[in-house]
Design an enzyme around this catalytic site. Sequence first.
Site, PDB file in Angstrom:
ATOM      1  N   PRO A  39      43.349  24.314  33.608  1.00 21.18           N
ATOM      2  CA  PRO A  39      42.920  24.728  32.264  1.00 21.18           C
ATOM      3  C   PRO A  39      41.821  23.842  31.705  1.00 21.18           C
ATOM      4  O   PRO A  39      41.175  24.201  30.728  1.00 21.18           O
ATOM      5  CB  PRO A  39      44.201  24.628  31.423  1.00 21.18           C
ATOM      6  CG  PRO A  39      45.080  23.702  32.181  1.00 21.18           C
ATOM      7  CD  PRO A  39      44.757  23.893  33.622  1.00 21.18           C
ATOM      8  N   GLU A  85      52.863  18.996  35.028  1.00 19.91           N
ATOM      9  CA  GLU A  85      52.031  18.595  33.888  1.00 19.91           C
ATOM     10  C   GLU A  85      50.553  18.493  34.250  1.00 19.91           C
ATOM     11  O   GLU A  85      49.681  18.603  33.414  1.00 19.91           O
ATOM     12  CB  GLU A  85      52.521  17.256  33.340  1.00 19.91           C
ATOM     13  CG  GLU A  85      51.806  16.765  32.086  1.00 19.91           C
ATOM     14  CD  GLU A  85      52.032  17.672  30.889  1.00 19.91           C
ATOM     15  OE1 GLU A  85      51.229  17.617  29.946  1.00 19.91           O
ATOM     16  OE2 GLU A  85      53.025  18.441  30.903  1.00 19.91           O
ATOM     17  N   ARG A  87      35.529  40.759  46.702  1.00 18.98           N
ATOM     18  CA  ARG A  87      34.973  42.098  46.476  1.00 18.98           C
ATOM     19  C   ARG A  87      33.444  42.106  46.543  1.00 18.98           C
ATOM     20  O   ARG A  87      32.834  43.178  46.689  1.00 18.98           O
ATOM     21  CB  ARG A  87      35.445  42.664  45.141  1.00 18.98           C
ATOM     22  CG  ARG A  87      34.915  41.919  43.938  1.00 18.98           C
ATOM     23  CD  ARG A  87      35.552  42.410  42.644  1.00 18.98           C
ATOM     24  NE  ARG A  87      35.243  43.815  42.367  1.00 18.98           N
ATOM     25  CZ  ARG A  87      34.129  44.229  41.792  1.00 18.98           C
ATOM     26  NH1 ARG A  87      33.202  43.344  41.425  1.00 18.98           N
ATOM     27  NH2 ARG A  87      33.925  45.504  41.552  1.00 18.98           N
ATOM     28  N   ASP A 131      28.476  45.941  37.724  1.00 22.56           N
ATOM     29  CA  ASP A 131      29.690  45.504  37.030  1.00 22.56           C
ATOM     30  C   ASP A 131      29.369  44.859  35.687  1.00 22.56           C
ATOM     31  O   ASP A 131      28.254  44.356  35.466  1.00 22.56           O
ATOM     32  CB  ASP A 131      30.437  44.458  37.866  1.00 22.56           C
ATOM     33  CG  ASP A 131      31.172  45.067  39.028  1.00 22.56           C
ATOM     34  OD1 ASP A 131      31.487  46.260  38.959  1.00 22.56           O
ATOM     35  OD2 ASP A 131      31.428  44.342  40.005  1.00 22.56           O
TER      36      ASP A 131
END
Length: 248
Positions: A89, A116, A154, A169
Amino acid sequence: MRVDVLTLFPEMFPGVLNGSILGKASEKGSVSYHITDFRQFTTNKHQKVDDYPFGGGAGMVLMPQPLFDAVHSVCAEDDAQPRIILTSPQGKPFTQRDAEDLSAEQRLIFICGHYEGFDERIPQHLVTDEFSVGDFVMTGGELAAMSMIDSIVRLLPGVLGNETSAVTDSFSDGLLEHPHYTRPADFRGMKVPDILLSGNHEKIAEWRHKESLRRTYMRRPDLLKNRQYSEIEKKWLAEFKKTNERIK
């Protein structure tokens, strides 16, 4: 391309990597997947991969030894220089541009975290890239790795049935994709825009460009922050602002 995944939960991956387009890409030989449980590389008798952080604090932290040894082991299986990706994150937000960049590599290694966090020596001295898939925290990095693998594979040559799909896209040109419609042309009084039924491909392309800009302005104005507008885009943007269009 060879894709390695280092995880504590290898059972999470077969259903995703063996199905749909990702599975077909493997069957074609465009990519090979290798899943490794890095707990196998721990040197303590209890097979622990985590420990308490120095200085105290809540939670457990992944130790460096199992991951350094796991990466060294999988790297020895192939001569290609890998990009070693940490899902975190705290990483750089993963974008379509990153997917395009990584799709040109021969070898990718994903490290999926848990607990953690990581011993800081892992991101500092082992990995080449640290990516986040959003400003939220999950229980582990497996789902983030799956998402990135999907977006990368992809884009490999021959993986998508329609080679123009990837280049049109959302995000590929900095804009969200335009609206799509299919048959019937009139569904319960909800009609397809006339321009799409006209057969005028030049006008259709212009409509799609305009609607891409409109949708981006309405839903993701942050994507337009550093955009270099063409003259026609400036005209359309002024039109959107004049009619006071807002996010729906």
